[in-house]
Design a protein around this motif. Sequence first.
Motif, mmCIF file in Angstrom:
data_model
loop_
_atom_site.group_PDB
_atom_site.id
_atom_site.type_symbol
_atom_site.label_atom_id
_atom_site.label_comp_id
_atom_site.label_asym_id
_atom_site.label_seq_id
_atom_site.Cartn_x
_atom_site.Cartn_y
_atom_site.Cartn_z
ATOM 1 N N ILE A 3 -8.568 96.617 23.408
ATOM 2 C CA ILE A 3 -8.055 95.484 23.727
ATOM 3 C C ILE A 3 -6.491 95.589 22.947
ATOM 4 O O ILE A 3 -6.711 95.586 21.709
ATOM 5 N N ARG A 5 -2.127 94.592 22.760
ATOM 6 C CA ARG A 5 -0.688 93.922 23.349
ATOM 7 C C ARG A 5 0.297 94.928 23.131
ATOM 8 O O ARG A 5 0.495 95.353 22.268
ATOM 9 N N VAL A 7 4.015 95.742 22.419
ATOM 10 C CA VAL A 7 4.998 95.190 21.719
ATOM 11 C C VAL A 7 6.246 95.718 21.516
ATOM 12 O O VAL A 7 7.153 95.082 20.824
ATOM 13 N N GLU A 29 -3.545 96.809 18.581
ATOM 14 C CA GLU A 29 -4.703 96.104 18.759
ATOM 15 C C GLU A 29 -4.853 94.713 18.846
ATOM 16 O O GLU A 29 -4.174 94.133 18.014
#
Lengths: 96, 96, 96, 96, 96
Positions: A3, A5, A7, A29
């Motif tokens: 998992i 994001r 950025v 992560e």
Amino acid sequence: MLIARVVGSAISTMKEDRLNWLKLLVVREATVDNQLVGKPIVAIDAVGAGEGELVLIAQGSSARQTRQTRDTPVDAVIMAILDSLEVEGKVTFRKA
Amino acid sequence: MLIARVVGSAISTMKEDRLNWLKLLVVREATVDNQLVGKPIVAIDAVGAGEGELVLIAQGSSARQTRQTRDTPVDAVIMAILDSLEVEGKVTFRKA
Amino acid sequence: MLIARVVGSAISTMKEDRLNWLKLLVVREATVDNQLVGKPIVAIDAVGAGEGELVLIAQGSSARQTRQTRDTPVDAVIMAILDSLEVEGKVTFRKA
Amino acid sequence: MLIARVVGSAISTMKEDRLNWLKLLVVREATVDNQLVGKPIVAIDAVGAGEGELVLIAQGSSARQTRQTRDTPVDAVIMAILDSLEVEGKVTFRKA
Amino acid sequence: MLIARVVGSAISTMKEDRLNWLKLLVVREATVDNQLVGKPIVAIDAVGAGEGELVLIAQGSSARQTRQTRDTPVDAVIMAILDSLEVEGKVTFRKA
């Protein structure tokens, strides 16, 4: 799958030929409630992910199992954008 | 892919035959603003990288997906030289 | 590839058939100036390495890309013996 | 294989085409007596696992060796639901 | 390959079809003098290993390179039972 994001992004002119049309995104992560925890790595975007989105990352040879990445020297691909996560009966993340 | 900086090189006379024409570089993982953080590993150079450059490293079977490394016993390849990195709206690295 | 030093050897009578002619060496990850840092693992020798030598280790499916290890259930191979390492302009290791 | 407990699920609309029929479960590594220890990752369910169950996770290219996951960009699959675990002569886990 | 000790076994009724005849053993990484150090994972037994024995574990795609595990979704296999280990001139382990 990790998992993570999205950025940021990376730009490279000198790269292996087969990478020419691939988008390089910087990801970190994240926890199931979207807190950043990992160090930045670079992944190929196979699903049109944008900065700020929570995504899934497949690593290793599995990163080459998308139309865009087949037979390319890449070891991390974004293969899903997360709509929501539910852990132990609670929604921990929902896409805005 | 790992973000890494080329910090040196390795020389080996006794090696697997198929490695004869490959350049062995010493790299260390780096942050998005080019600070060294990881321990040294050795990667094959597939893009003409030089010492001091920030690069991307593909590991595992993906390291064999370049013209130079196909079917060779190597598990890390430099497949891109970074021009710039942008994280959360800020340019964190730009090649000199 | 991991930089490692050969520190010993392993003997096994009961093993997968295809491993019968392979030499099992105990190796530990080392720094660029040949200090031991990692825990011991076992790697197949594909280049005639001896105890005390600094070598490179390829892991994962890449460990099966040598003549000796093709199609065998091994995940670490010694594929190069290091003559020297140079990091940031200094020779950090030279084979005796 | 990793011992893990199913703790939740993930929903994704935008994903690689071949993932359309796969169930995405959130799992965390667990000890042999079913205590959670690892951080959450997402795995594909190949055996009908439900929340709370202790399972085995195969990672890397092995995650693509099930009917459901063949040729898909996934790097973690649940390939077994555990009935019991025995360690050093003691049953440490038995499915309720 | 990882040096590990067999410490137990796992039972699973609901599992991927191709796993039906495979023995699932619980193993923990061990030092060269047979002290347990790692957390328990589950590996397939390809060599008739028994509890208490010191073995070698191949991970990743290499875990599928035995007669028993070919094309199965497993990422760790016991492919050798250790008779002895010698490190820096000393026998650190000898099978009883």
